[in-house]
Motif scaffolding. Sequence first.
Motif, PDB file in Angstrom:
ATOM      1  N   ALA A  69      42.852  45.579  23.356  1.00 46.81           N
ATOM      2  CA  ALA A  69      44.206  45.031  23.477  1.00 46.81           C
ATOM      3  C   ALA A  69      44.320  44.023  24.617  1.00 46.81           C
ATOM      4  O   ALA A  69      45.399  43.493  24.865  1.00 46.81           O
ATOM      5  CB  ALA A  69      45.201  46.169  23.680  1.00 46.81           C
ATOM      6  N   GLY A  70      43.210  43.771  25.328  1.00 42.43           N
ATOM      7  CA  GLY A  70      43.229  42.742  26.349  1.00 42.43           C
ATOM      8  C   GLY A  70      43.175  43.210  27.789  1.00 42.43           C
ATOM      9  O   GLY A  70      43.331  42.416  28.713  1.00 42.43           O
ATOM     10  N   VAL A  71      42.924  44.489  28.007  1.00 45.27           N
ATOM     11  CA  VAL A  71      42.858  45.024  29.364  1.00 45.27           C
ATOM     12  C   VAL A  71      41.412  44.979  29.863  1.00 45.27           C
ATOM     13  O   VAL A  71      40.482  45.249  29.108  1.00 45.27           O
ATOM     14  CB  VAL A  71      43.369  46.489  29.397  1.00 45.27           C
ATOM     15  CG1 VAL A  71      43.121  47.132  30.755  1.00 45.27           C
ATOM     16  CG2 VAL A  71      44.841  46.540  29.040  1.00 45.27           C
ATOM     17  N   GLU A  72      41.257  44.638  31.122  1.00 46.55           N
ATOM     18  CA  GLU A  72      39.943  44.684  31.763  1.00 46.55           C
ATOM     19  C   GLU A  72      40.021  45.720  32.885  1.00 46.55           C
ATOM     20  O   GLU A  72      40.931  45.678  33.713  1.00 46.55           O
ATOM     21  CB  GLU A  72      39.587  43.319  32.340  1.00 46.55           C
ATOM     22  CG  GLU A  72      38.223  43.272  32.975  1.00 46.55           C
ATOM     23  CD  GLU A  72      37.848  41.885  33.471  1.00 46.55           C
ATOM     24  OE1 GLU A  72      36.825  41.778  34.136  1.00 46.55           O
ATOM     25  OE2 GLU A  72      38.586  40.915  33.196  1.00 46.55           O
ATOM     26  N   VAL A  83      43.129  47.500  37.144  1.00 46.06           N
ATOM     27  CA  VAL A  83      43.156  46.908  35.804  1.00 46.06           C
ATOM     28  C   VAL A  83      43.762  45.523  35.902  1.00 46.06           C
ATOM     29  O   VAL A  83      44.499  45.217  36.832  1.00 46.06           O
ATOM     30  CB  VAL A  83      43.983  47.751  34.791  1.00 46.06           C
ATOM     31  CG1 VAL A  83      43.362  49.106  34.557  1.00 46.06           C
ATOM     32  CG2 VAL A  83      45.411  47.911  35.230  1.00 46.06           C
ATOM     33  N   ARG A  84      43.440  44.702  34.946  1.00 49.08           N
ATOM     34  CA  ARG A  84      44.053  43.386  34.834  1.00 49.08           C
ATOM     35  C   ARG A  84      43.957  42.937  33.380  1.00 49.08           C
ATOM     36  O   ARG A  84      43.198  43.495  32.600  1.00 49.08           O
ATOM     37  CB  ARG A  84      43.383  42.368  35.750  1.00 49.08           C
ATOM     38  CG  ARG A  84      41.931  42.099  35.413  1.00 49.08           C
ATOM     39  CD  ARG A  84      41.315  41.111  36.382  1.00 49.08           C
ATOM     40  NE  ARG A  84      39.880  41.082  36.226  1.00 49.08           N
ATOM     41  CZ  ARG A  84      39.046  40.793  37.194  1.00 49.08           C
ATOM     42  NH1 ARG A  84      39.490  40.478  38.393  1.00 49.08           N
ATOM     43  NH2 ARG A  84      37.744  40.779  36.975  1.00 49.08           N
ATOM     44  N   LEU A  85      44.713  41.910  33.049  1.00 46.29           N
ATOM     45  CA  LEU A  85      44.621  41.339  31.714  1.00 46.29           C
ATOM     46  C   LEU A  85      43.456  40.357  31.681  1.00 46.29           C
ATOM     47  O   LEU A  85      43.255  39.603  32.644  1.00 46.29           O
ATOM     48  CB  LEU A  85      45.927  40.626  31.349  1.00 46.29           C
ATOM     49  CG  LEU A  85      47.138  41.545  31.164  1.00 46.29           C
ATOM     50  CD1 LEU A  85      48.384  40.705  30.924  1.00 46.29           C
ATOM     51  CD2 LEU A  85      46.921  42.508  30.020  1.00 46.29           C
ATOM     52  N   LYS A  86      42.725  40.374  30.587  1.00 44.27           N
ATOM     53  CA  LYS A  86      41.612  39.436  30.437  1.00 44.27           C
ATOM     54  C   LYS A  86      42.161  38.036  30.227  1.00 44.27           C
ATOM     55  O   LYS A  86      43.232  37.846  29.653  1.00 44.27           O
ATOM     56  CB  LYS A  86      40.772  39.801  29.204  1.00 44.27           C
ATOM     57  CG  LYS A  86      40.023  41.086  29.336  1.00 44.27           C
ATOM     58  CD  LYS A  86      39.254  41.343  28.057  1.00 44.27           C
ATOM     59  CE  LYS A  86      38.695  42.736  28.030  1.00 44.27           C
ATOM     60  NZ  LYS A  86      38.100  43.067  26.725  1.00 44.27           N
ATOM     61  N   LYS A  87      41.397  37.058  30.675  1.00 43.64           N
ATOM     62  CA  LYS A  87      41.755  35.673  30.400  1.00 43.64           C
ATOM     63  C   LYS A  87      41.512  35.411  28.927  1.00 43.64           C
ATOM     64  O   LYS A  87      40.503  35.849  28.381  1.00 43.64           O
ATOM     65  CB  LYS A  87      40.868  34.722  31.201  1.00 43.64           C
ATOM     66  CG  LYS A  87      41.253  34.555  32.622  1.00 43.64           C
ATOM     67  CD  LYS A  87      40.380  33.477  33.251  1.00 43.64           C
ATOM     68  CE  LYS A  87      40.805  33.194  34.661  1.00 43.64           C
ATOM     69  NZ  LYS A  87      39.982  32.147  35.256  1.00 43.64           N
ATOM     70  N   PRO A  88      42.425  34.717  28.272  1.00 45.26           N
ATOM     71  CA  PRO A  88      42.172  34.369  26.871  1.00 45.26           C
ATOM     72  C   PRO A  88      40.927  33.485  26.775  1.00 45.26           C
ATOM     73  O   PRO A  88      40.722  32.610  27.611  1.00 45.26           O
ATOM     74  CB  PRO A  88      43.420  33.576  26.466  1.00 45.26           C
ATOM     75  CG  PRO A  88      44.440  33.885  27.498  1.00 45.26           C
ATOM     76  CD  PRO A  88      43.700  34.236  28.748  1.00 45.26           C
ATOM     77  N   GLU A  89      40.124  33.721  25.768  1.00 49.08           N
ATOM     78  CA  GLU A  89      38.886  32.950  25.606  1.00 49.08           C
ATOM     79  C   GLU A  89      39.111  31.722  24.783  1.00 49.08           C
ATOM     80  O   GLU A  89      39.960  31.577  24.018  1.00 49.08           O
ATOM     81  CB  GLU A  89      37.810  33.824  24.957  1.00 49.08           C
ATOM     82  CG  GLU A  89      37.434  34.950  25.886  1.00 49.08           C
ATOM     83  CD  GLU A  89      36.325  35.828  25.287  1.00 49.08           C
ATOM     84  OE1 GLU A  89      35.717  35.441  24.282  1.00 49.08           O
ATOM     85  OE2 GLU A  89      36.116  36.898  25.843  1.00 49.08           O
TER      86      GLU A  89
END
Length: 89
Positions: A69-72, A83-89
């Motif tokens: 879901a986009g969590v790192e 935790v942080r949100l991943k950068k969109p690729e």
Amino acid sequence: MINSKSHDTNKITGAQVRAARALIRWSAKDLAKAAGIGVATVSRAEVEDGVPSITNANLKAMQSALEAAGVEFIPENGGGAGVRLKKPE
């Protein structure tokens, strides 16, 4: 006797699960459905700040669902796990 769970740096913590759900605005039910586990399992995991007392399979299922879901997840590196949100690729 030392609790080996408190020294396991490869596992996510209950606090990280709570924070991850908040970042993506998921309810415990949303996470349970995405991970294929019960809501009670999510709740049990989130009660603990350290590594939750749930099966490794259930913990991995939650981690995989949140990562999809986009969590790192950020490991403990002296500054604390997070935790942080991943950068969109």
